[in-house]
Design an enzyme around this catalytic site. Structure first.
Site, PDB file in Angstrom:
ATOM      1  N   HIS A  55      -4.766   0.679   6.338  1.00  0.00           N
ATOM      2  CA  HIS A  55      -4.424   1.128   4.799  1.00  0.00           C
ATOM      3  C   HIS A  55      -2.983   1.024   4.909  1.00  0.00           C
ATOM      4  O   HIS A  55      -2.293   1.484   5.570  1.00  0.00           O
ATOM      5  CB  HIS A  55      -4.799   2.512   4.518  1.00  0.00           C
ATOM      6  CG  HIS A  55      -4.342   2.990   3.157  1.00  0.00           C
ATOM      7  ND1 HIS A  55      -4.645   4.137   2.531  1.00  0.00           N
ATOM      8  CD2 HIS A  55      -3.786   2.312   2.171  1.00  0.00           C
ATOM      9  CE1 HIS A  55      -4.072   4.333   1.325  1.00  0.00           C
ATOM     10  NE2 HIS A  55      -3.675   3.105   1.116  1.00  0.00           N
ATOM     11  N   HIS A  81       3.565 -14.638   5.211  1.00  0.00           N
ATOM     12  CA  HIS A  81       2.880 -15.451   5.869  1.00  0.00           C
ATOM     13  C   HIS A  81       2.507 -15.277   7.199  1.00  0.00           C
ATOM     14  O   HIS A  81       3.220 -14.525   8.038  1.00  0.00           O
ATOM     15  CB  HIS A  81       3.788 -16.886   5.842  1.00  0.00           C
ATOM     16  CG  HIS A  81       4.823 -16.885   6.464  1.00  0.00           C
ATOM     17  ND1 HIS A  81       5.226 -17.178   7.769  1.00  0.00           N
ATOM     18  CD2 HIS A  81       6.291 -16.232   6.203  1.00  0.00           C
ATOM     19  CE1 HIS A  81       6.398 -16.963   8.195  1.00  0.00           C
ATOM     20  NE2 HIS A  81       7.164 -16.265   7.145  1.00  0.00           N
ATOM     21  N   ASP A 140     -20.472  14.919  -0.806  1.00  0.00           N
ATOM     22  CA  ASP A 140     -20.244  16.312  -1.263  1.00  0.00           C
ATOM     23  C   ASP A 140     -21.172  16.381  -2.404  1.00  0.00           C
ATOM     24  O   ASP A 140     -21.157  16.022  -3.700  1.00  0.00           O
ATOM     25  CB  ASP A 140     -18.715  16.316  -1.812  1.00  0.00           C
ATOM     26  CG  ASP A 140     -18.458  17.650  -2.316  1.00  0.00           C
ATOM     27  OD1 ASP A 140     -19.304  18.408  -2.673  1.00  0.00           O
ATOM     28  OD2 ASP A 140     -17.082  17.481  -2.780  1.00  0.00           O
TER      29      ASP A 140
END
Ligand code: COA
Length: 213
Positions: free
Chosen positions: A146, A137, A34
């Site tokens: 995400h 685990h 941008d």
């Protein structure tokens, strides 16, 4: 340690930058496609341009890169594009997190404060483990996932490529989240999920299916 470059100058980039600084990195510049952001700074680090500028003036042999884009698909595309051009990627691990010595952590992974990653878990490349989430685990988290703040994954959970687990959601042990899922805020997953599914509620139910990418 090579100097770090950050790609992405949105909200998510700010937390990546602060985590990188806490982990001892020196950041030379921020990039964003941008153009309107060029010339701005964050914590005195300048936004210097986009992809073109990066490729022209910041060669892969002199810098390490971190893709700081929250959207999974956009982060995947930028990561793969720049990886193909020879860049290597940092792992940003906040010092106030716990990572088991037996866990594997891939490139361009962000681990925010308060995160716990327990024994034998695999966190693949380009994954975000956001503030205070726990991954127990022997979980396997595939690339470009995400996991939002406050998520809890029990032991032996599998999360498929590109999925987003919304804030405060939970997955019970040994369940499998499909690829490119969206798990809504606060959902509790008690069954395996379908690829491209959006799930909400307690216990979570399929709300809709997404277009395949
Ligand atoms: C699940 C989610 C993606 C749905 O977004 P959406 O497709 O725009 O859905 P809408 O907001 O139009 O809601 C559709 C319906 O689902 C319900 N709904 C939306 N999110 C819900 C959730 N998390 N749990 C339960 N119900 C939910 C809405 O109340 C609405 O119900 P109604 O039709 O009876 O009014 C979104 O609400 C969500 O939970 N996002 C996670 C955000 C997050 O974790 N952000 C952290 C960023 S780090």
């Amino acid at each position: 340690m090579k100097k770090l470059l950050i790609f992405g100058a949105g909200g998510h980039s700010k937390v990546c930058i602060e985590t990188a600084l806490s982990a001892g990195y020196t950041i030379e510049a921020i990039f964003d496609d941008d153009n309107s952001k060029e010339g701005e700074t964050f914590l005195d680090i300048p936004i210097v341009g986009g992809t073109e500028k990066l490729l022209k003036e910041y060669p892969p042999d002199s810098y390490e890169l971190f893709i700081a884009i929250g959207n999974n698909r956009m982060r995947m595309e930028k990561y793969e594009f720049l990886k193909d051009r020879g860049y290597s990627f940092a792992k940003l691990i906040h010092p106030f997190s716990f990572i088991s010595k037996t866990a594997e952590i891939g490139d361009n992974v962000l681990i925010m404060p308060g995160v716990v990653v327990n024994s034998m878990t695999v966190i693949s490349a380009n994954v975000i483990l956001n503030t205070g989430c726990t991954v127990d685990h022997e979980c396997k988290i595939m690339p470009h996932v995400h996991i939002a703040p406050g998520v809890n994954l029990a032991g032996n959970v599998f999360v498929g490529t590109g999925s987003f687990l919304g804030i405060g959601s939970k997955v019970i042990q040994e369940k499998k989240i499909g690829i490119w899922n969206i798990i809504g805020a606060g959902a509790v997953i008690v069954k395996d999920t379908e690829d491209f599914g959006v799930y909400v509620g307690v216990p979570a139910k399929l709300m809709k299916k997404l277009e395949k990418i």
